[in-house]
Motif scaffolding. Sequence first.
Motif: not given
Length: 166
Positions: A25-34
């Motif tokens: 999870v980035t501080s920009d609020g983007d969630f990255h998952d797969r």
Amino acid sequence: MTAGQAHAMPDTSVGIDRGVKSAAVTSDGDFHDRVFITAGESTRYRRLQQRLARSKRGSANRAKVIAAMNTVMGRVSDRRGDFCAQMASRIVAKNALVVLEDLRIRNMAASASGTLAEPGSRVAQKRGLNRAILDKGWHRLELSLTSAARYTGTIVVKVNPAYTSQ
């Protein structure tokens, strides 16, 4: 852009929090998952493990089962590596500074089983956490970020992980 011009470097920075629910999870609020292993592959792998347990050591059939297991897990590993490389590429392209927690992943994924004299506590829970950490590929993400950053000039900084997830 001509060959002599340098790429414009973005002037933003981002912090990345690695987790077991979402890979990052980035501080920009983007969630990255797969999800790296499909339900069918998971079932197939479990059945292959059962066949492996029943096969005789050193037999040709056991070697075939191991080869089939390696095929399934190789595919999963390739997906994990691809995800980490793509995510790292996107992150370093958008940011001049990337901040990561300086996690001791090997220590975090160590067994809690203890010894025969002093058995560990909550071993099954720890085993589940270890699997989740290793499945998300935290270290591979870190390596991908540092590798991708070399080409864009992005700086990757590791900070003390205390209080970073708040």
